[in-house]
Enzyme design. Structure first.
Site, PDB file in Angstrom:
ATOM      1  N   ILE A 273      15.206   8.779   7.360  1.00  0.00           N
ATOM      2  CA  ILE A 273      13.906   8.738   6.702  1.00  0.00           C
ATOM      3  C   ILE A 273      14.117   8.586   5.202  1.00  0.00           C
ATOM      4  O   ILE A 273      14.766   9.420   4.572  1.00  0.00           O
ATOM      5  CB  ILE A 273      13.082  10.009   6.996  1.00  0.00           C
ATOM      6  CG1 ILE A 273      12.920  10.193   8.512  1.00  0.00           C
ATOM      7  CG2 ILE A 273      11.721   9.930   6.319  1.00  0.00           C
ATOM      8  CD1 ILE A 273      12.212  11.484   8.901  1.00  0.00           C
TER       9      ILE A 273
ATOM     10  N   THR B 253      19.295  23.871   8.132  1.00  0.00           N
ATOM     11  CA  THR B 253      18.771  24.390   6.863  1.00  0.00           C
ATOM     12  C   THR B 253      17.605  25.339   7.099  1.00  0.00           C
ATOM     13  O   THR B 253      17.526  26.400   6.471  1.00  0.00           O
ATOM     14  CB  THR B 253      18.326  23.219   5.966  1.00  0.00           C
ATOM     15  OG1 THR B 253      19.439  22.364   5.713  1.00  0.00           O
ATOM     16  CG2 THR B 253      17.781  23.736   4.646  1.00  0.00           C
TER      17      THR B 253
ATOM     18  N   TYR C  39      12.491   8.837   1.769  1.00  0.00           N
ATOM     19  CA  TYR C  39      11.329   9.407   1.092  1.00  0.00           C
ATOM     20  C   TYR C  39      11.168   8.797  -0.297  1.00  0.00           C
ATOM     21  O   TYR C  39      12.151   8.383  -0.922  1.00  0.00           O
ATOM     22  CB  TYR C  39      11.465  10.926   0.999  1.00  0.00           C
ATOM     23  CG  TYR C  39      11.285  11.597   2.331  1.00  0.00           C
ATOM     24  CD1 TYR C  39      10.012  11.766   2.880  1.00  0.00           C
ATOM     25  CD2 TYR C  39      12.381  12.054   3.061  1.00  0.00           C
ATOM     26  CE1 TYR C  39       9.835  12.372   4.113  1.00  0.00           C
ATOM     27  CE2 TYR C  39      12.214  12.656   4.291  1.00  0.00           C
ATOM     28  CZ  TYR C  39      10.944  12.813   4.810  1.00  0.00           C
ATOM     29  OH  TYR C  39      10.772  13.406   6.045  1.00  0.00           O
ATOM     30  N   PRO C  40       9.948   8.744  -0.809  1.00  0.00           N
ATOM     31  CA  PRO C  40       9.706   8.031  -2.074  1.00  0.00           C
ATOM     32  C   PRO C  40      10.413   8.649  -3.270  1.00  0.00           C
ATOM     33  O   PRO C  40      10.794   7.928  -4.203  1.00  0.00           O
ATOM     34  CB  PRO C  40       8.182   8.085  -2.227  1.00  0.00           C
ATOM     35  CG  PRO C  40       7.735   9.231  -1.371  1.00  0.00           C
ATOM     36  CD  PRO C  40       8.694   9.259  -0.221  1.00  0.00           C
TER      37      PRO C  40
ATOM     38  N   ARG D 257      18.022  21.167  12.049  1.00  0.00           N
ATOM     39  CA  ARG D 257      17.417  22.500  12.028  1.00  0.00           C
ATOM     40  C   ARG D 257      18.316  23.543  11.365  1.00  0.00           C
ATOM     41  O   ARG D 257      17.958  24.728  11.236  1.00  0.00           O
ATOM     42  CB  ARG D 257      17.018  22.942  13.437  1.00  0.00           C
ATOM     43  CG  ARG D 257      16.014  24.109  13.467  1.00  0.00           C
ATOM     44  CD  ARG D 257      15.286  24.194  14.790  1.00  0.00           C
ATOM     45  NE  ARG D 257      14.232  23.175  14.852  1.00  0.00           N
ATOM     46  CZ  ARG D 257      13.520  22.907  15.950  1.00  0.00           C
ATOM     47  NH1 ARG D 257      13.766  23.568  17.066  1.00  0.00           N
ATOM     48  NH2 ARG D 257      12.576  21.993  15.922  1.00  0.00           N
TER      49      ARG D 257
ATOM     50  N   ASP E  84      12.824  18.315   9.510  1.00  0.00           N
ATOM     51  CA  ASP E  84      13.593  19.144  10.444  1.00  0.00           C
ATOM     52  C   ASP E  84      14.528  18.198  11.174  1.00  0.00           C
ATOM     53  O   ASP E  84      14.150  17.558  12.150  1.00  0.00           O
ATOM     54  CB  ASP E  84      12.631  19.850  11.417  1.00  0.00           C
ATOM     55  CG  ASP E  84      13.368  20.764  12.394  1.00  0.00           C
ATOM     56  OD1 ASP E  84      14.612  20.773  12.388  1.00  0.00           O
ATOM     57  OD2 ASP E  84      12.684  21.458  13.169  1.00  0.00           O
ATOM     58  N   ASP E  85      15.754  18.109  10.688  1.00  0.00           N
ATOM     59  CA  ASP E  85      16.735  17.183  11.245  1.00  0.00           C
ATOM     60  C   ASP E  85      17.616  17.924  12.251  1.00  0.00           C
ATOM     61  O   ASP E  85      17.336  17.954  13.442  1.00  0.00           O
ATOM     62  CB  ASP E  85      17.555  16.578  10.106  1.00  0.00           C
ATOM     63  CG  ASP E  85      18.413  15.405  10.538  1.00  0.00           C
ATOM     64  OD1 ASP E  85      18.848  15.393  11.704  1.00  0.00           O
ATOM     65  OD2 ASP E  85      18.658  14.494   9.738  1.00  0.00           O
TER      66      ASP E  85
ATOM     67  N   ASP F 161       9.812  22.310   3.925  1.00  0.00           N
ATOM     68  CA  ASP F 161      10.872  21.330   3.691  1.00  0.00           C
ATOM     69  C   ASP F 161      10.347  19.972   4.133  1.00  0.00           C
ATOM     70  O   ASP F 161       9.296  19.895   4.775  1.00  0.00           O
ATOM     71  CB  ASP F 161      12.136  21.695   4.466  1.00  0.00           C
ATOM     72  CG  ASP F 161      13.398  21.141   3.828  1.00  0.00           C
ATOM     73  OD1 ASP F 161      13.295  20.447   2.797  1.00  0.00           O
ATOM     74  OD2 ASP F 161      14.499  21.406   4.353  1.00  0.00           O
TER      75      ASP F 161
END
Length: 208
Positions: free
Chosen positions: A186, A121, A188-189, A119, A116-117, A113
């Site tokens: 965060i 998921t 992400y692209p 946790r 890990d935010d 993934d």
């Protein structure tokens, strides 16, 4: 004062380099037989990571996909919040795997993934995959075969977690986080509408 949360802007190049840096450590702990990517954030890292884990002349590593949703979008901005429960949107067909790939029994399985935010998921994915494999083992009479799960994330947020992972996973080096970062949003692209502006911000923050 702005109430917008701090964001870390991550470029595609940075994602590529994080996967490259992590690959040998993952391989040294047991080359994965199967990669399970959690959608949607785990898809691109999983594909990049496979290129670095697989050495020339080796058999390709299959990538399977599962869909789990925990984040919820609020308002018109691009900031999401953590939801209350994991929603399963796509899962493995264990019957098809057993027919075409000898199932997952006895394999080294790497769950991928992007972050890990909380946790939550990762805990859900690991617990449910372990349960499914046990059920198939019992059905086929193959309970003596050991299936090993590992986890890779691009980023681990340095924060209290809402869920846990087995202590053995950490003790045995089966949890791999390319980077541990502060508890910030965060970006992400693959979520961006203007990739040039995003990449410029990533460059300014040093995530290039």
């Amino acid at each position: 004062m702005s109430t917008e949360p701090e964001k870390l802007h991550i470029s595609y190049n940075h994602v590529h380099k994080l996967c490259q840096e992590a690959a040998e450590g993952i391989r040294a702990n047991g080359k994965p037989d199967v990669i399970v990517a959690i959608g949607g954030g785990g898809f691109i890292p999983a594909r990049i990571l496979r290129s670095f884990i697989k050495h020339k002349g080796e058999k390709n590593i299959p990538i399977q996909a599962i869909g789990l949703s925990l984040y919820e979008s609020y308002g018109d901005d691009d900031v999401e919040q953590i939801g209350k429960e994991v929603i399963r949107t796509q899962w493995l067909d264990m019957g098809a795997l057993a027919e075409h790939f000898d199932s997952l029994i006895g394999k080294n399985i790497l769950i991928v993934d992007e972050v890990d935010d909380s946790r939550t998921t990762l805990h859900y994915a690991l617990s449910e995959l372990e349960k499914d494999v046990r059920e198939v083992q019992e059905k086929l009479g193959r309970t003596s075969e050991k299936t090993t799960f590992s986890i890779f994330v691009l980023h681990n947020k340095n924060k209290p977690k809402r869920a846990s992972l087995p202590e053995a996973m950490f003790a045995e080096g089966r949890y791999h986080a390319a980077k541990t970062v502060p508890d910030a949003w965060i970006a992400y692209p693959w979520d961006q509408m203007d990739i040039d502006a995003h990449t410029q911000k990533a460059t300014e923050q040093g995530f290039i």
